[in-house]
Design a protein around this motif. Structure first.
Motif, PDB file in Angstrom:
ATOM      1  N   VAL A  51       0.854  -1.185   0.000  1.00 17.69           N
ATOM      2  CA  VAL A  51       0.000   0.000   0.000  1.00 17.69           C
ATOM      3  C   VAL A  51       0.889   1.235   0.000  1.00 17.69           C
ATOM      4  N   ILE A  52       0.621   2.147  -0.936  1.00 18.39           N
ATOM      5  CA  ILE A  52       1.364   3.411  -1.014  1.00 18.39           C
ATOM      6  C   ILE A  52       0.562   4.444  -0.227  1.00 18.39           C
ATOM      7  N   LYS A  53       1.129   4.906   0.881  1.00 17.27           N
ATOM      8  CA  LYS A  53       0.454   5.859   1.760  1.00 17.27           C
ATOM      9  C   LYS A  53       0.502   7.263   1.152  1.00 17.27           C
ATOM     10  N   LYS A  54      -0.242   8.195   1.747  1.00 21.23           N
ATOM     11  CA  LYS A  54      -0.291   9.576   1.240  1.00 21.23           C
ATOM     12  C   LYS A  54       1.080  10.245   1.244  1.00 21.23           C
ATOM     13  N   ASP A  55       1.919   9.878   2.235  1.00 13.92           N
ATOM     14  CA  ASP A  55       3.258  10.473   2.313  1.00 13.92           C
ATOM     15  C   ASP A  55       4.284   9.710   1.470  1.00 13.92           C
ATOM     16  N   GLN A  56       3.790   8.819   0.597  1.00 16.86           N
ATOM     17  CA  GLN A  56       4.590   7.994  -0.319  1.00 16.86           C
ATOM     18  C   GLN A  56       5.368   6.867   0.360  1.00 16.86           C
ATOM     19  N   ASN A  57       5.188   6.694   1.675  1.00 16.95           N
ATOM     20  CA  ASN A  57       5.762   5.519   2.330  1.00 16.95           C
ATOM     21  C   ASN A  57       5.003   4.296   1.859  1.00 16.95           C
ATOM     22  N   GLU A 102       1.201  -2.995  -6.166  1.00 17.37           N
ATOM     23  CA  GLU A 102       1.153  -1.812  -5.297  1.00 17.37           C
ATOM     24  C   GLU A 102      -0.154  -1.081  -5.566  1.00 17.37           C
ATOM     25  N   ILE A 103      -0.751  -0.562  -4.494  1.00 18.23           N
ATOM     26  CA  ILE A 103      -2.011   0.160  -4.624  1.00 18.23           C
ATOM     27  C   ILE A 103      -1.986   1.372  -3.703  1.00 18.23           C
ATOM     28  N   PRO A 104      -2.390   2.540  -4.207  1.00 20.71           N
ATOM     29  CA  PRO A 104      -2.417   3.725  -3.349  1.00 20.71           C
ATOM     30  C   PRO A 104      -3.502   3.598  -2.274  1.00 20.71           C
ATOM     31  N   SER A 105      -3.223   4.112  -1.103  1.00 18.05           N
ATOM     32  CA  SER A 105      -4.208   4.067  -0.021  1.00 18.05           C
ATOM     33  C   SER A 105      -5.463   4.848  -0.395  1.00 18.05           C
ATOM     34  N   THR A 106      -5.321   5.815  -1.302  1.00 19.93           N
ATOM     35  CA  THR A 106      -6.480   6.592  -1.732  1.00 19.93           C
ATOM     36  C   THR A 106      -7.501   5.713  -2.455  1.00 19.93           C
ATOM     37  N   VAL A 107      -7.020   4.738  -3.215  1.00 19.60           N
ATOM     38  CA  VAL A 107      -7.927   3.821  -3.914  1.00 19.60           C
ATOM     39  C   VAL A 107      -8.702   2.988  -2.894  1.00 19.60           C
ATOM     40  N   GLU A 133      -9.779  14.415   5.474  1.00 24.32           N
ATOM     41  CA  GLU A 133      -9.168  15.429   6.352  1.00 24.32           C
ATOM     42  C   GLU A 133      -9.881  16.772   6.227  1.00 24.32           C
ATOM     43  N   PHE A 134     -11.174  16.781   6.530  1.00 25.17           N
ATOM     44  CA  PHE A 134     -11.932  18.031   6.470  1.00 25.17           C
ATOM     45  C   PHE A 134     -11.258  19.090   7.338  1.00 25.17           C
ATOM     46  N   LYS A 135     -11.030  20.250   6.752  1.00 23.44           N
ATOM     47  CA  LYS A 135     -10.344  21.339   7.462  1.00 23.44           C
ATOM     48  C   LYS A 135     -11.314  22.265   8.183  1.00 23.44           C
ATOM     49  N   ASP A 136     -12.541  22.348   7.661  1.00 25.88           N
ATOM     50  CA  ASP A 136     -13.506  23.244   8.278  1.00 25.88           C
ATOM     51  C   ASP A 136     -14.928  22.729   8.059  1.00 25.88           C
ATOM     52  N   VAL A 137     -15.893  23.458   8.592  1.00 21.56           N
ATOM     53  CA  VAL A 137     -17.288  23.053   8.528  1.00 21.56           C
ATOM     54  C   VAL A 137     -17.803  23.080   7.092  1.00 21.56           C
ATOM     55  N   ASN A 138     -17.302  23.996   6.269  1.00 26.35           N
ATOM     56  CA  ASN A 138     -17.790  24.116   4.890  1.00 26.35           C
ATOM     57  C   ASN A 138     -17.492  22.861   4.074  1.00 26.35           C
TER      58      ASN A 138
END
Length: 149
Positions: A51-57, A102-107, A133-138
């Protein structure tokens, strides 16, 4: 198959049956030399999935991580454990049907969200809020609007 008692390699299968989860076969064998019986299990060997994580690890695929995320999303929701297990099974089947090494974690995250959307909308939003990772209410409201449409 070598006999574990006398180390001779002339053994025969006496009985075969699937194991409870249908992912292996249990075989009762008997040694033609010493006459003793023993049990073996055959299981299909799968290629390790990375699994390829968001930080490419990169890390080895771990089913329990999907289960944990779905369980957290469904916490205190009226979702039976059986349905959660079925969801994880479906996601895992889809992942392995891609036949990638290999598969990205996003998939994986998108697959989980697609299934959660049908299972429980609140669990879906909970999972999406962590996954995206919602940053705000919107951004949270934007996701809610997608579900309501």
């Amino acid at each position: 198959m070598k006999c574990p008692f006398c180390n001779q390699d002339n053994t025969r299968v006496v009985d075969s049956r699937p194991v409870e989860d249908n992912n292996a076969i249990r075989r009762r064998r008997m040694c033609d030399e010493c006459g003793k019986r023993f049990t073996t299990y055959e299981k299909v060997e799968t290629i390790p999935l990375i699994v390829i994580k968001k930080d490419q690890n990169r890390e080895q695929y771990d089913r329990s991580k999907i289960e944990g995320g779905v369980l957290r999303a469904c916490h205190k929701r009226p979702v039976p454990v059986q349905k959660i297990n079925e969801l994880v099974d479906q996601v895992e089947i889809e992942i392995f049907n891609l036949e990638e090494k290999e598969i990205p974690s996003t998939v994986i995250g998108e697959l989980v969200m697609n299934h959660l959307k049908d299972l429980d909308p609140v669990a879906y939003v909970r999972f999406a809020s962590v996954y995206r990772e919602f940053k705000d209410v919107n951004t949270f409201m934007d996701e809610l609007k997608k579900i309501l449409k």
